[in-house]
Design a protein around this motif. Structure first.
Motif, PDB file in Angstrom:
ATOM      1  N   ILE A 280       0.794  -1.244  -0.101  1.00 10.76           N
ATOM      2  CA  ILE A 280      -0.152  -0.058   0.034  1.00 10.76           C
ATOM      3  C   ILE A 280       0.787   1.299   0.119  1.00 10.76           C
ATOM      4  N   ILE A 281       0.699   2.122  -0.796  1.00  7.79           N
ATOM      5  CA  ILE A 281       1.046   3.410  -0.894  1.00  7.79           C
ATOM      6  C   ILE A 281       0.039   4.515   0.135  1.00  7.79           C
ATOM      7  N   ALA A 282       0.663   4.945   1.162  1.00  8.54           N
ATOM      8  CA  ALA A 282      -0.265   5.528   2.100  1.00  8.54           C
ATOM      9  C   ALA A 282      -0.914   6.645   1.378  1.00  8.54           C
ATOM     10  N   GLU A 283      -0.132   7.375   0.434  1.00  7.51           N
ATOM     11  CA  GLU A 283      -0.637   8.715   0.053  1.00  7.51           C
ATOM     12  C   GLU A 283      -1.744   8.529  -0.874  1.00  7.51           C
ATOM     13  N   ASN A 284      -1.921   7.263  -1.487  1.00  2.00           N
ATOM     14  CA  ASN A 284      -2.968   7.123  -2.394  1.00  2.00           C
ATOM     15  C   ASN A 284      -4.079   6.344  -1.675  1.00  2.00           C
ATOM     16  N   GLY A 285      -4.272   6.162  -0.506  1.00  6.32           N
ATOM     17  CA  GLY A 285      -5.430   5.807   0.368  1.00  6.32           C
ATOM     18  C   GLY A 285      -5.174   4.045   0.762  1.00  6.32           C
ATOM     19  N   MET A 286      -6.316   3.708   1.430  1.00  2.85           N
ATOM     20  CA  MET A 286      -6.468   2.498   2.051  1.00  2.85           C
ATOM     21  C   MET A 286      -7.460   1.461   1.458  1.00  2.85           C
ATOM     22  N   ALA A 287      -7.907   1.824   0.190  1.00  2.30           N
ATOM     23  CA  ALA A 287      -8.761   0.931  -0.325  1.00  2.30           C
ATOM     24  C   ALA A 287      -8.595  -0.294  -0.402  1.00  2.30           C
ATOM     25  N   ALA A 288      -7.069  -0.910  -0.703  1.00  4.71           N
ATOM     26  CA  ALA A 288      -6.740  -2.181  -0.723  1.00  4.71           C
ATOM     27  C   ALA A 288      -7.181  -3.173   0.522  1.00  4.71           C
ATOM     28  N   LEU A 289      -7.378  -2.525   1.430  1.00  3.58           N
ATOM     29  CA  LEU A 289      -7.707  -2.807   2.807  1.00  3.58           C
ATOM     30  C   LEU A 289      -9.151  -3.740   2.575  1.00  3.58           C
ATOM     31  N   ASN A 290      -9.896  -3.134   1.796  1.00  2.69           N
ATOM     32  CA  ASN A 290     -11.277  -3.853   1.707  1.00  2.69           C
ATOM     33  C   ASN A 290     -11.135  -5.303   1.028  1.00  2.69           C
ATOM     34  N   GLU A 291      -9.977  -5.620   0.432  1.00  2.00           N
ATOM     35  CA  GLU A 291      -9.986  -7.004  -0.054  1.00  2.00           C
ATOM     36  C   GLU A 291      -9.645  -7.660   1.012  1.00  2.00           C
ATOM     37  N   PHE A 292      -9.450  -7.585   2.158  1.00  2.00           N
ATOM     38  CA  PHE A 292      -9.363  -8.401   3.463  1.00  2.00           C
ATOM     39  C   PHE A 292     -10.462  -8.548   4.027  1.00  2.00           C
ATOM     40  N   GLY A 293     -11.647  -7.854   3.404  1.00  2.00           N
ATOM     41  CA  GLY A 293     -12.815  -7.921   4.142  1.00  2.00           C
ATOM     42  C   GLY A 293     -13.044  -6.732   5.427  1.00  2.00           C
ATOM     43  N   TRP A 294     -12.066  -6.060   5.373  1.00  2.00           N
ATOM     44  CA  TRP A 294     -11.936  -5.019   6.471  1.00  2.00           C
ATOM     45  C   TRP A 294     -12.688  -3.644   6.051  1.00  2.00           C
ATOM     46  N   ILE A 295     -14.224  -3.953   6.119  1.00  2.00           N
ATOM     47  CA  ILE A 295     -14.935  -2.922   5.777  1.00  2.00           C
ATOM     48  C   ILE A 295     -15.184  -1.828   6.782  1.00  2.00           C
ATOM     49  N   LYS A 296     -15.328  -2.361   8.059  1.00  4.95           N
ATOM     50  CA  LYS A 296     -15.067  -1.387   9.229  1.00  4.95           C
ATOM     51  C   LYS A 296     -13.978  -0.399   9.108  1.00  4.95           C
ATOM     52  N   GLU A 297     -14.484   0.814   9.340  1.00  8.26           N
ATOM     53  CA  GLU A 297     -13.377   1.972   9.571  1.00  8.26           C
ATOM     54  C   GLU A 297     -12.841   1.824  10.852  1.00  8.26           C
ATOM     55  N   SER A 298     -11.513   2.048  10.901  1.00 13.12           N
ATOM     56  CA  SER A 298     -11.099   2.494  12.174  1.00 13.12           C
ATOM     57  C   SER A 298     -10.990   4.053  12.736  1.00 13.12           C
ATOM     58  N   ASP A 299     -11.387   4.091  13.845  1.00 18.42           N
ATOM     59  CA  ASP A 299     -11.274   5.559  14.078  1.00 18.42           C
ATOM     60  C   ASP A 299     -10.054   5.975  14.815  1.00 18.42           C
ATOM     61  N   THR A 300      -8.812   5.298  14.583  1.00 16.08           N
ATOM     62  CA  THR A 300      -7.512   5.630  14.984  1.00 16.08           C
ATOM     63  C   THR A 300      -6.537   6.071  14.020  1.00 16.08           C
ATOM     64  N   THR A 301      -6.099   7.533  14.471  1.00 16.26           N
ATOM     65  CA  THR A 301      -5.175   7.844  13.593  1.00 16.26           C
ATOM     66  C   THR A 301      -3.739   8.222  14.590  1.00 16.26           C
ATOM     67  N   HIS A 302      -2.644   8.295  13.888  1.00 14.76           N
ATOM     68  CA  HIS A 302      -1.563   8.735  14.584  1.00 14.76           C
ATOM     69  C   HIS A 302      -0.885   9.827  14.216  1.00 14.76           C
ATOM     70  N   PRO A 303      -1.457  11.159  14.202  1.00 13.55           N
ATOM     71  CA  PRO A 303      -0.853  12.359  13.603  1.00 13.55           C
ATOM     72  C   PRO A 303       0.422  12.859  14.576  1.00 13.55           C
ATOM     73  N   THR A 304       1.081  13.570  14.041  1.00 16.85           N
ATOM     74  CA  THR A 304       2.225  14.189  15.023  1.00 16.85           C
ATOM     75  C   THR A 304       1.589  15.230  15.870  1.00 16.85           C
ATOM     76  N   PHE A 305       0.699  16.163  15.345  1.00 25.46           N
ATOM     77  CA  PHE A 305      -0.079  17.352  16.013  1.00 25.46           C
ATOM     78  C   PHE A 305      -1.333  17.124  16.425  1.00 25.46           C
ATOM     79  N   GLY A 306      -1.851  17.875  17.329  1.00 21.70           N
ATOM     80  CA  GLY A 306      -3.367  18.027  17.773  1.00 21.70           C
ATOM     81  C   GLY A 306      -3.651  17.080  19.032  1.00 21.70           C
TER      82      GLY A 306
END
Length: 245
Positions: free
Chosen positions: A170-196
């Motif tokens: 996966i190229i992160a800048e291009n999005g995470m659509a490939a994860l749907n192929e694992f059946g991972w339809i539910k979105e994660s509410d977790t991000t790991h940003p530097t700021f905020g």
């Protein structure tokens, strides 16, 4: 276990790895009972999967199947990719990000969390940590994690050969659509940003790092100086990323 499959995730720091792990968790993948961000732990230590010989690695996958483990993260080195790629039970997954942006993100993250004593990029690069060393991707995928050894063309070639063995890069800048192929339809509410993160500001204030806390509040991003020539220091990583993007 009929139809068993094990998602083996090569986790790279600050390349959307924690998001992938939490997405797997949100969609019901079974993790090692004791783990650190998906990395299996035994006897209070992360199991050094990257040090396993082929027999040990196959036995580990056998154990995962026996125990119903369906997701494993490997973060601190590269395992024997040939062994995993030849095992039809294993799906190899990783996520990459622009290597310079990844390094900048990692520096700022460590700087504001005070996980590094470095006060400059040159100090940071020479601290002796794999994730803050030049050519981080090439080291992981060529399995050359001895920082006393310089990275050469042969390591780049090996890294590219190993990445070709992956089922999903996966190229992160291009999005995470490939994860749907694992059946991972539910979105994660977790991000790991530097700021905020307000907790981080409080952490800095408690440590009496008022200027750093203010810079964090203002979301000041520290960038590598031009004289360091960060692109040249990571020329193999940049080439690797560009070929896969």
């Amino acid at each position: 276990m009929s139809g068993y499959r094990l998602v083996w995730f090569q986790h790279l720091h600050k390349a959307a790895g924690t998001y992938v792990i939490r997405r797997a968790m949100a969609n019901g993948e079974t993790f090692w009972p004791n783990n650190e961000n998906g990395n299996p732990v035994e006897n209070e230590k992360v199991i050094p999967l990257w040090k396993f010989d082929p027999t040990q690695l196959r036995e580990f996958v056998d154990r995962c199947e026996k125990d119903g483990i369906t997701f494993v993260a490997c973060e601190w080195g590269g395992p024997e990719y040939d062994v995993l790629a030849s095992d039809e039970r294993v799906i190899l997954l990783t996520s990459l990000r622009d290597p310079v942006k990844r390094l900048v993100s990692n520096y700022n993250y460590d700087h504001y969390w005070m996980w590094t004593k470095a006060t400059s990029y040159s100090e940071y690069l020479s601290e002796g940590n794999l994730h803050s060393s030049p050519e981080y991707y090439t080291r992981i995928f060529s399995r050359e994690i001895d920082l006393s050894n310089s990275i050469k063309e042969v390591h780049y070639t090996q890294a590219m050969d190993n990445l070709k063995k992956f089922d999903h890069v996966i190229i992160a800048e291009n999005g995470m659509a490939a994860l749907n192929e694992f059946g991972w339809i539910k979105e994660s509410d977790t991000t790991h940003p530097t700021f905020g993160n307000r907790i981080r500001i409080l952490h800095l204030l408690r440590k009496l790092r008022f200027k750093r806390g203010w810079n964090y509040f203002k979301q000041k991003k520290h960038l590598p100086p031009s004289e360091l020539n960060i692109e040249e220091l990571n020329k193999f990583d940049i080439s690797l990323y560009n070929k896969l993007n």
